[in-house]
Design an enzyme around this catalytic site. Structure first.
Site, PDB file in Angstrom:
ATOM      1  N   SER A  17       0.821  -1.221   0.000  1.00  0.00           N
ATOM      2  CA  SER A  17       0.000   0.000   0.000  1.00  0.00           C
ATOM      3  C   SER A  17       0.856   1.273   0.000  1.00  0.00           C
ATOM      4  O   SER A  17       0.526   2.226  -0.712  1.00  0.00           O
ATOM      5  CB  SER A  17      -0.965  -0.006   1.188  1.00  0.00           C
ATOM      6  OG  SER A  17      -1.950  -0.990   0.978  1.00  0.00           O
ATOM      7  N   THR A  62      -5.201  -3.374   8.194  1.00  0.00           N
ATOM      8  CA  THR A  62      -5.072  -4.708   7.608  1.00  0.00           C
ATOM      9  C   THR A  62      -4.971  -5.769   8.699  1.00  0.00           C
ATOM     10  O   THR A  62      -5.207  -5.467   9.882  1.00  0.00           O
ATOM     11  CB  THR A  62      -3.902  -4.737   6.599  1.00  0.00           C
ATOM     12  OG1 THR A  62      -3.945  -5.976   5.896  1.00  0.00           O
ATOM     13  CG2 THR A  62      -2.540  -4.594   7.261  1.00  0.00           C
ATOM     14  N   LYS A  66      -8.834  -5.797  11.172  1.00  0.00           N
ATOM     15  CA  LYS A  66      -9.989  -5.275  10.439  1.00  0.00           C
ATOM     16  C   LYS A  66     -11.310  -5.381  11.198  1.00  0.00           C
ATOM     17  O   LYS A  66     -12.172  -4.523  11.060  1.00  0.00           O
ATOM     18  CB  LYS A  66     -10.141  -6.008   9.100  1.00  0.00           C
ATOM     19  CG  LYS A  66      -9.067  -5.656   8.102  1.00  0.00           C
ATOM     20  CD  LYS A  66      -9.294  -6.388   6.800  1.00  0.00           C
ATOM     21  CE  LYS A  66      -8.203  -6.072   5.809  1.00  0.00           C
ATOM     22  NZ  LYS A  66      -8.420  -6.708   4.515  1.00  0.00           N
ATOM     23  N   ASN A  86     -11.491  -1.563   6.520  1.00  0.00           N
ATOM     24  CA  ASN A  86     -10.090  -1.491   6.081  1.00  0.00           C
ATOM     25  C   ASN A  86      -9.659  -0.052   5.816  1.00  0.00           C
ATOM     26  O   ASN A  86      -8.534   0.187   5.409  1.00  0.00           O
ATOM     27  CB  ASN A  86      -9.852  -2.350   4.835  1.00  0.00           C
ATOM     28  CG  ASN A  86     -10.451  -1.720   3.602  1.00  0.00           C
ATOM     29  OD1 ASN A  86     -11.407  -0.959   3.684  1.00  0.00           O
ATOM     30  ND2 ASN A  86      -9.891  -2.023   2.447  1.00  0.00           N
ATOM     31  N   ASP A 101     -12.753  -3.436   0.581  1.00  0.00           N
ATOM     32  CA  ASP A 101     -12.348  -4.731   0.004  1.00  0.00           C
ATOM     33  C   ASP A 101     -13.419  -5.273  -0.941  1.00  0.00           C
ATOM     34  O   ASP A 101     -13.114  -5.782  -2.023  1.00  0.00           O
ATOM     35  CB  ASP A 101     -12.140  -5.775   1.106  1.00  0.00           C
ATOM     36  CG  ASP A 101     -10.847  -5.560   1.864  1.00  0.00           C
ATOM     37  OD1 ASP A 101      -9.910  -5.002   1.290  1.00  0.00           O
ATOM     38  OD2 ASP A 101     -10.788  -5.955   3.045  1.00  0.00           O
ATOM     39  N   ALA A 126     -13.612 -17.728   5.237  1.00  0.00           N
ATOM     40  CA  ALA A 126     -14.750 -17.114   5.941  1.00  0.00           C
ATOM     41  C   ALA A 126     -14.256 -15.989   6.840  1.00  0.00           C
ATOM     42  O   ALA A 126     -14.934 -15.598   7.779  1.00  0.00           O
ATOM     43  CB  ALA A 126     -15.483 -18.182   6.756  1.00  0.00           C
ATOM     44  N   ILE A 214      -7.266 -13.758  -4.464  1.00  0.00           N
ATOM     45  CA  ILE A 214      -7.004 -12.424  -3.891  1.00  0.00           C
ATOM     46  C   ILE A 214      -5.549 -12.295  -3.428  1.00  0.00           C
ATOM     47  O   ILE A 214      -5.091 -11.203  -3.141  1.00  0.00           O
ATOM     48  CB  ILE A 214      -7.962 -12.056  -2.732  1.00  0.00           C
ATOM     49  CG1 ILE A 214      -7.690 -12.894  -1.485  1.00  0.00           C
ATOM     50  CG2 ILE A 214      -9.418 -12.172  -3.156  1.00  0.00           C
ATOM     51  CD1 ILE A 214      -8.254 -12.243  -0.216  1.00  0.00           C
TER      52      ILE A 214
HETATM   53  P1  ATR Z   1      -8.673 -12.227   6.555  1.00  0.00           P
HETATM   54  O1  ATR Z   1      -9.286 -11.122   7.371  1.00  0.00           O
HETATM   55  O2  ATR Z   1      -7.452 -11.770   5.809  1.00  0.00           O
HETATM   56  O3  ATR Z   1      -9.658 -12.930   5.681  1.00  0.00           O
HETATM   57  P2  ATR Z   1      -8.742 -14.241   8.650  1.00  0.00           P
HETATM   58  O4  ATR Z   1      -9.946 -13.638   9.261  1.00  0.00           O
HETATM   59  O5  ATR Z   1      -7.622 -14.683   9.545  1.00  0.00           O
HETATM   60  O6  ATR Z   1      -8.047 -13.261   7.613  1.00  0.00           O
HETATM   61  O7  ATR Z   1      -9.208 -15.465   7.723  1.00  0.00           O
HETATM   62  C1  ATR Z   1      -8.317 -16.286   7.048  1.00  0.00           C
HETATM   63  C2  ATR Z   1      -9.093 -17.335   6.256  1.00  0.00           C
HETATM   64  O8  ATR Z   1      -8.157 -18.201   5.608  1.00  0.00           O
HETATM   65  C3  ATR Z   1      -9.959 -18.230   7.123  1.00  0.00           C
HETATM   66  O9  ATR Z   1     -11.093 -18.576   6.385  1.00  0.00           O
HETATM   67  C4  ATR Z   1      -9.060 -19.446   7.359  1.00  0.00           C
HETATM   68  O10 ATR Z   1      -9.755 -20.646   7.651  1.00  0.00           O
HETATM   69  P3  ATR Z   1     -10.236 -20.972   9.177  1.00  0.00           P
HETATM   70  O11 ATR Z   1     -11.493 -20.167   9.401  1.00  0.00           O
HETATM   71  O12 ATR Z   1     -10.481 -22.432   9.181  1.00  0.00           O
HETATM   72  O13 ATR Z   1      -9.101 -20.558  10.064  1.00  0.00           O
HETATM   73  C5  ATR Z   1      -8.402 -19.551   6.012  1.00  0.00           C
HETATM   74  N1  ATR Z   1      -7.109 -20.255   6.075  1.00  0.00           N
HETATM   75  C6  ATR Z   1      -5.935 -19.774   6.523  1.00  0.00           C
HETATM   76  N2  ATR Z   1      -4.967 -20.701   6.398  1.00  0.00           N
HETATM   77  C7  ATR Z   1      -5.552 -21.807   5.853  1.00  0.00           C
HETATM   78  C8  ATR Z   1      -5.079 -23.121   5.485  1.00  0.00           C
HETATM   79  N3  ATR Z   1      -3.792 -23.445   5.633  1.00  0.00           N
HETATM   80  N4  ATR Z   1      -5.963 -23.974   4.936  1.00  0.00           N
HETATM   81  C9  ATR Z   1      -7.253 -23.630   4.762  1.00  0.00           C
HETATM   82  N5  ATR Z   1      -7.758 -22.427   5.097  1.00  0.00           N
HETATM   83  C10 ATR Z   1      -6.927 -21.524   5.635  1.00  0.00           C
END
Ligand code: ATR
Length: 278
Positions: A17, A62, A66, A86, A101, A126, A214
């Site tokens: 950014s 970030t 968030k 964000n 976003d 999610a 993304i």
């Molecule tokens: P952001 O705000 O950037 O979306 P986050 O809230 O930490 O970050 O969410 C990260 C997402 O990536 C989640 O959906 C996470 O799955 P979980 O809800 O099961 O934690 C997913 N994620 C991260 N690492 C992963 C992995 N190695 N395999 C599958 N899903 C993963």
């Protein structure tokens, strides 16, 4: 006086950014600078109040801040619904929170797909990013499926949308990908330094699927390489979403039009030079 903008997060050192917004300020001859500050969750409230006291004009927020940042701002309606922000604007005196976003992803998809209404969209993740993206797709009439490692989180998100369902990342996935028009990876899987990770391989994808990741570092993730191998015709990397969400923040802060091409060039340039030095 010089205007100061910044991104706060943890980690934040690798954020592009600053490169992107400083390129925009230079291009427009603005007396402004964009910095990055590492802020932990525990310091978030102090950081936002401090930014206001110091006269900082705007912030991006970030990972992992968030969702928590919502508590320290007046959130605009959509950001409140998404449950994450964000962008913070201080120009009215009160910190106002926005989520750009979803607007970024919406613009990317509008450039890629003729009509979103009625399309079957499978979203991996999610978290905050998945929430923002799915909110816009759902509002436009897409049929969204949230696929997440923790299925309960997928179900929670789907229950907040109008026309969405939830699955885990297991056997159900195969059938869903076959039926989908658009696949979006909204997780961090495949991001540097875990560049060989992907949630699906070529054998599950079909050529008419639109595949959008993304993740922008690397620009070509393993998921996108697998999509190519499957003969997928429409493949979208994460740089455009980064640029479009940044452009939307820029408009909120400055009420002006951002030089989008300059911003994209700056990001792609930084990514290709970091690749050669890493
Ligand atoms: P952001 O705000 O950037 O979306 P986050 O809230 O930490 O970050 O969410 C990260 C997402 O990536 C989640 O959906 C996470 O799955 P979980 O809800 O099961 O934690 C997913 N994620 C991260 N690492 C992963 C992995 N190695 N395999 C599958 N899903 C993963």
């Amino acid at each position: 006086m010089k205007k100061i903008y910044a991104i706060i997060g943890d980690p934040v050192a690798h954020s592009l950014s600053p490169v992107m917004h400083n390129a925009a300020f230079d291009k427009l001859g603005m007396d402004a600078v964009y910095l990055a500050f590492r802020v932990s969750k525990g310091e978030l409230g102090d950081a936002i109040r401090g930014a206001k006291s110091l006269g900082i004009a705007g912030l991006n927020v970030t990972i992992p801040l968030k969702e928590k940042a919502l508590f320290f701002v007046d959130a605009e309606k959509v950001a409140k619904k998404i449950g994450a922000i964000n962008t913070i604007d201080f120009s009215s005196g009160t910190p106002i929170g926005y989520n750009t976003d979803g607007i970024g992803s919406q613009r990317v998809l509008k450039e890629t797909v003729d009509e979103i209404k009625g399309k079957k969209v499978l979203i991996f993740g999610a978290g905050g990013a998945a929430k923002a993206i799915s909110f816009y797709l759902d509002a436009e009439g897409a049929r969204v499926t949230i696929a997440n490692r923790t299925k309960k989180r997928a179900a929670q998100l789907a229950s907040k949308l109008r026309n969405a369902s939830a699955i885990g990342l297991d056997t159900e996935l195969k059938k869903h990908i076959k039926d989908s028009d658009i696949l979006i990876n909204a997780t961090s899987v495949g991001m540097h330094p875990h560049e060989d990770a992907t949630l699906v391989n070529a054998n599950l994808m079909h050529p008419d699927l639109v595949v959008f990741d993304i993740v922008y570092n690397p620009v070509e993730t393993k998921l996108l390489r697998e999509a190519k191998r499957a003969g997928v015709k429409k493949i979208v990397d994460g740089v455009k979403m980064l640029v479009y969400q940044g452009a939307a923040s820029f408009r909120i802060w400055t009420k002006g039009e951002p030089p989008i091409k300059v911003m994209e060039k700056a990001v792609r340039g930084a990514l290709s030079s970091s690749k050669s030095t890493d």
